[in-house]
Design a protein around this motif. Structure first.
Motif, PDB file in Angstrom:
ATOM      1  N   VAL A 245       0.833  -1.210   0.009  1.00  0.00           N
ATOM      2  CA  VAL A 245      -0.023   0.019  -0.115  1.00  0.00           C
ATOM      3  C   VAL A 245       0.790   1.208   0.008  1.00  0.00           C
ATOM      4  O   VAL A 245       1.931   1.432   0.350  1.00  0.00           O
ATOM      5  N   CYS A 246       0.291   2.322  -0.441  1.00  0.00           N
ATOM      6  CA  CYS A 246       0.887   3.674  -0.317  1.00  0.00           C
ATOM      7  C   CYS A 246       0.614   4.186   1.021  1.00  0.00           C
ATOM      8  O   CYS A 246      -0.334   3.603   1.837  1.00  0.00           O
ATOM      9  N   ARG A 247       1.024   5.122   1.390  1.00  0.00           N
ATOM     10  CA  ARG A 247       0.953   5.803   2.654  1.00  0.00           C
ATOM     11  C   ARG A 247      -0.416   6.180   3.215  1.00  0.00           C
ATOM     12  O   ARG A 247      -1.064   5.995   4.178  1.00  0.00           O
ATOM     13  N   LYS A 248      -1.152   6.907   1.865  1.00  0.00           N
ATOM     14  CA  LYS A 248      -2.549   7.200   2.188  1.00  0.00           C
ATOM     15  C   LYS A 248      -3.505   5.834   2.721  1.00  0.00           C
ATOM     16  O   LYS A 248      -4.415   6.046   3.471  1.00  0.00           O
ATOM     17  N   HIS A 249      -3.283   4.923   1.711  1.00  0.00           N
ATOM     18  CA  HIS A 249      -4.308   3.770   2.167  1.00  0.00           C
ATOM     19  C   HIS A 249      -3.721   2.922   3.133  1.00  0.00           C
ATOM     20  O   HIS A 249      -4.396   1.826   3.648  1.00  0.00           O
ATOM     21  N   TRP A 250      -2.569   3.135   3.687  1.00  0.00           N
ATOM     22  CA  TRP A 250      -2.059   2.422   4.950  1.00  0.00           C
ATOM     23  C   TRP A 250      -3.135   3.113   6.116  1.00  0.00           C
ATOM     24  O   TRP A 250      -3.460   2.165   6.802  1.00  0.00           O
ATOM     25  N   TYR A 251      -3.229   4.241   5.990  1.00  0.00           N
ATOM     26  CA  TYR A 251      -4.065   4.921   7.231  1.00  0.00           C
ATOM     27  C   TYR A 251      -5.660   4.691   6.514  1.00  0.00           C
ATOM     28  O   TYR A 251      -6.267   4.458   7.581  1.00  0.00           O
ATOM     29  N   HIS A 252      -5.948   4.698   5.488  1.00  0.00           N
ATOM     30  CA  HIS A 252      -7.265   4.585   4.782  1.00  0.00           C
ATOM     31  C   HIS A 252      -7.563   3.513   3.949  1.00  0.00           C
ATOM     32  O   HIS A 252      -7.698   4.112   2.794  1.00  0.00           O
ATOM     33  N   PRO A 253      -7.494   2.414   4.338  1.00  0.00           N
ATOM     34  CA  PRO A 253      -7.674   1.307   3.275  1.00  0.00           C
ATOM     35  C   PRO A 253      -9.151   1.246   2.754  1.00  0.00           C
ATOM     36  O   PRO A 253      -9.851   1.782   3.387  1.00  0.00           O
ATOM     37  N   ASP A 254      -9.280   0.753   1.429  1.00  0.00           N
ATOM     38  CA  ASP A 254     -10.704   0.802   0.799  1.00  0.00           C
ATOM     39  C   ASP A 254     -11.114  -0.528   1.384  1.00  0.00           C
ATOM     40  O   ASP A 254     -10.895  -1.636   1.240  1.00  0.00           O
TER      41      ASP A 254
END
Length: 204
Positions: free
Chosen positions: A179-188
């Motif tokens: 995952v990227c950093r954004k989706h580590w914090y906010h996964p789909d």
């Protein structure tokens, strides 16, 4: 030039395929390599380097208490290179021993592994490699959710992302996604449910 290399990347970036390719290329030239991997990663068996696409080779298993300089001294005849998979699991002092191999025995050492754990903290082996390796190279893969560059991996247990727990939790595609950093914090969450439902059906 003889150097200590560290090639790092998130899970799924092809590190194990690369180490097997490097070994193959050396051997095509009639050169001897020493393959090693920490014994903590026993997914394919202790002392086995195995990729997600099914390629695998036997390797010398590294134990936490091993002195790698002393181990290599036993096996230096015509040795062209030392290749180490899952280098993040090495102890810091073992990374220093690899540097000693490079500097005193004039044998190149190429290590491959993760930069950080699933909670975005450096592993001890990776930290020491970042501190003293001669050459660092990032291997890239894409985020499971958006296609941007993945910089880490998200641990999944029972279909849910985990943000605390043991640093070492051995697993593959059934337990981690890049995952990227954004989706580590906010996964789909919807995509996550679909993905792991598919993996569960494939396993059955």
């Amino acid at each position: 030039m003889t150097q200590l290399f560290f090639e790092y990347g998130a899970m799924g970036s092809g590190k194990t395929i690369e180490i097997l390719k490097v070994a193959h290329n050396y051997e095509l030239q009639g050169k001897k390599v020493l393959l090693m991997t920490p014994d903590v990663d026993d997914r394919a068996g202790v002392g086995v380097i195995a990729s997600r696409i099914g390629l695998k080779r036997a390797a010398v298993a590294i134990h936490k208490s091993d002195d790698l300089f002393a181990e290599v001294l036993k096996n230096t005849d015509d040795l062209a290179a030392i290749l180490i998979d899952e280098a993040q699991f090495l102890a810091a002092k073992q990374v220093d021993q690899l540097a000693q191999i490079v500097d005193e025995l004039n044998i190149p050492v190429m290590t491959f592994g993760l930069r950080q754990d699933a909670f975005n903290h450096l592993f001890p082996g990776s930290k020491r490699l970042f501190e003293i390796a001669d050459k660092l190279e990032e291997m890239k893969t894409i985020c499971t959710f958006c296609g941007k560059k993945a910089i880490t991996q998200l641990r999944i247990v029972d279909g849910q992302p985990q943000y605390e727990g043991d640093q070492v939790f051995i697993g593959g595609d059934e337990a981690y996604v890049p995952v990227c950093r954004k989706h580590w914090y906010h996964p789909d969450q919807k995509r996550l449910a679909e993905l792991f439902d598919t993996k569960q059906h494939a396993a059955n």
